[in-house]
Design a protein around this motif. Structure first.
Motif, PDB file in Angstrom:
ATOM      1  N   SER A   1       0.836  -1.197   0.000  1.00 12.84           N
ATOM      2  CA  SER A   1       0.000   0.000   0.000  1.00 12.84           C
ATOM      3  C   SER A   1       0.866   1.241   0.000  1.00 12.84           C
ATOM      4  O   SER A   1       1.918   1.285   0.612  1.00 12.84           O
TER       5      SER A   1
ATOM      6  N   TRP B   1      -4.248  -1.387  -0.596  1.00 11.27           N
ATOM      7  CA  TRP B   1      -5.140  -0.459  -1.308  1.00 11.27           C
ATOM      8  C   TRP B   1      -4.684  -0.264  -2.743  1.00 11.27           C
ATOM      9  O   TRP B   1      -5.451   0.163  -3.598  1.00 11.27           O
TER      10      TRP B   1
ATOM     11  N   MET C   1      -8.088   6.055   6.034  1.00  4.74           N
ATOM     12  CA  MET C   1      -7.818   4.739   5.444  1.00  4.74           C
ATOM     13  C   MET C   1      -6.770   3.990   6.249  1.00  4.74           C
ATOM     14  O   MET C   1      -5.690   4.510   6.537  1.00  4.74           O
TER      15      MET C   1
ATOM     16  N   ASP D   1     -10.477   8.439   2.450  1.00  4.10           N
ATOM     17  CA  ASP D   1     -11.099   7.874   1.247  1.00  4.10           C
ATOM     18  C   ASP D   1     -12.075   8.887   0.651  1.00  4.10           C
ATOM     19  O   ASP D   1     -12.198  10.022   1.150  1.00  4.10           O
TER      20      ASP D   1
ATOM     21  N   GLY E   1      -4.076  -1.414   4.882  1.00  2.00           N
ATOM     22  CA  GLY E   1      -4.942  -1.932   3.827  1.00  2.00           C
ATOM     23  C   GLY E   1      -6.311  -2.391   4.288  1.00  2.00           C
ATOM     24  O   GLY E   1      -6.788  -2.051   5.375  1.00  2.00           O
ATOM     25  N   ARG E   2      -6.948  -3.201   3.425  1.00  2.00           N
ATOM     26  CA  ARG E   2      -8.341  -3.629   3.639  1.00  2.00           C
ATOM     27  C   ARG E   2      -8.474  -4.648   4.779  1.00  2.00           C
ATOM     28  O   ARG E   2      -7.570  -5.465   4.985  1.00  2.00           O
TER      29      ARG E   2
ATOM     30  N   ASP F   1     -11.405  -0.861   8.122  1.00  2.00           N
ATOM     31  CA  ASP F   1     -10.756  -0.075   7.064  1.00  2.00           C
ATOM     32  C   ASP F   1     -10.532   1.368   7.504  1.00  2.00           C
ATOM     33  O   ASP F   1      -9.709   2.070   6.925  1.00  2.00           O
TER      34      ASP F   1
END
Ligand code: RP5
Length: 328
Positions: free
Chosen positions: A60, A92, A153, A147, A157-158, A267
């Motif tokens: 990311s 991301w 964010m 975001d 990452g997710r 997230d």
């Protein structure tokens, strides 16, 4: 006329004269081979971070942690099931078509909105109510990206879940973790204080959230006292524990500060910690009584094993402490 050939456009472009001179052609050939080997090595070294990032599945643009989160994609008791995020899509940077995880805020977080409740500990779940305060958000990992909806964010990452989940703050939620160790001369082993967590039943370090306006060094001491020294107020054991704990906590070493792989992370909200190592003298370690309280059902001295499986990221923190201890 001299003809020149550029070999590679790295930081320093290497240029070679390819006019043939029989008396020097062998030397030239040798020099070119050496140069090519050097250039190949440089190219390989430059691409290493990308190669490693690819195999870790984490590259990311905002990621400053050298690993990919695992616990932050797992189930936590009071949170809804997460959207499955395969390793490669945690970053991301890699588009994950159709990624639209549930936006969830736990009722306790909503009830404790600091804008509507005087002693509330949570940010409003409606992100538009945060105003300009998101601009001042700070992370131990550095700059926080927002975001398209203005939500912070996750720097790693997710996670398969959006919103605050069960965490009070948008963005980083700060914690502190004491790693209290002693050398037990009877068993001749290093030992560490662990607790059993009430929420998941896992073994963990006796850490906790940093209170508003509290400094992390005070948090580690307070949390240790709450979770490992919960003797009745005014009892002789409590007095002894407090005295010994104050002595122990006067000298700690910061061993980690940053993002932690916590099963409550989403997230948009995540945990970051400061972990301190406290080394008890053998004598103090034998005298320090332990009594579980607050978020713990049990507290004990455990033989130090850097491969132990613990709650959240505590196994990684313990490994760092272990490396430090081996150098002492
Ligand atoms: C972990 O959550 C941190 O490392 C810290 O130990 C803990 C703080 O949360 P609570 O124990 O207060 O739930 O990620």
């Amino acid at each position: 006329m001299t003809n020149t050939t550029a070999i590679c456009d790295l930081n320093t472009t290497m240029v070679f004269d390819d006019t043939v001179n029989p008396s020097t052609s062998m030397c030239d050939g040798f020099a070119i081979s050496i140069a090519l080997i050097i250039v190949s090595l440089i190219c390989l070294l430059r691409s290493l971070p990308f190669i490693c990032g690819f195999f870790r599945g984490s590259n990311s643009s905002t990621n400053t942690s050298p690993w990919v989160h695992i616990r932050a994609r797992s189930k936590y008791p009071c949170l809804p099931d997460r959207t499955n995020v395969p390793d490669h899509f945690v970053s991301w940077r890699n588009d994950m078509p159709g990624y639209n995880p549930q936006l969830y805020t736990h009722p306790d977080v909503i009830k404790n909105n600091r804008l509507t409740k005087p002693d509330g500990w949570a940010d409003p779940s409606d992100i538009s109510m945060m105003g300009d305060s998101l601009k001042d958000l700070q992370s131990l990992e550095g700059y926080i990206e927002l975001d398209s909806n203005g939500r912070p964010m996750n720097p790693c990452g997710r996670t398969g879940l959006r919103g605050q989940g069960i965490l009070g703050k948008w963005g980083p939620n700060y914690a502190a973790d004491p790693i209290v160790v002693r050398y037990n001369s009877n068993t001749q082993t290093w030992q560490v204080v662990l607790i059993k967590r009430r929420d998941t039943g896992e073994s963990a370090l006796p850490g906790g959230m940093v209170d508003k306006d509290e400094i992390v060094s005070a948090t580690v001491k307070r949390e240790f006292k709450e979770e490992a020294g919960a003797f009745p107020e005014g009892s002789p054991e409590r007095e002894k524990f407090d005295k010994l704990a104050n002595k122990l906590f006067s000298n700690g070493r910061l061993i980690y500060q940053g993002y932690v792989d916590d099963p409550r992370n989403t997230d948009n909200s995540w945990m970051e910690t400061s972990a301190f190592l406290f080394i008890c003298s053998d004598e103090l370690g034998q005298m320090l009584p332990l009594f579980a309280g607050d978020d713990a059902t049990r507290v004990w001295w455990e033989d130090f094993d850097p491969k132990m499986t613990l709650w959240g990221d505590h196994g990684r923190l313990l490994k760092m402490a272990y490396h430090h201890l081996m150098r002492v």
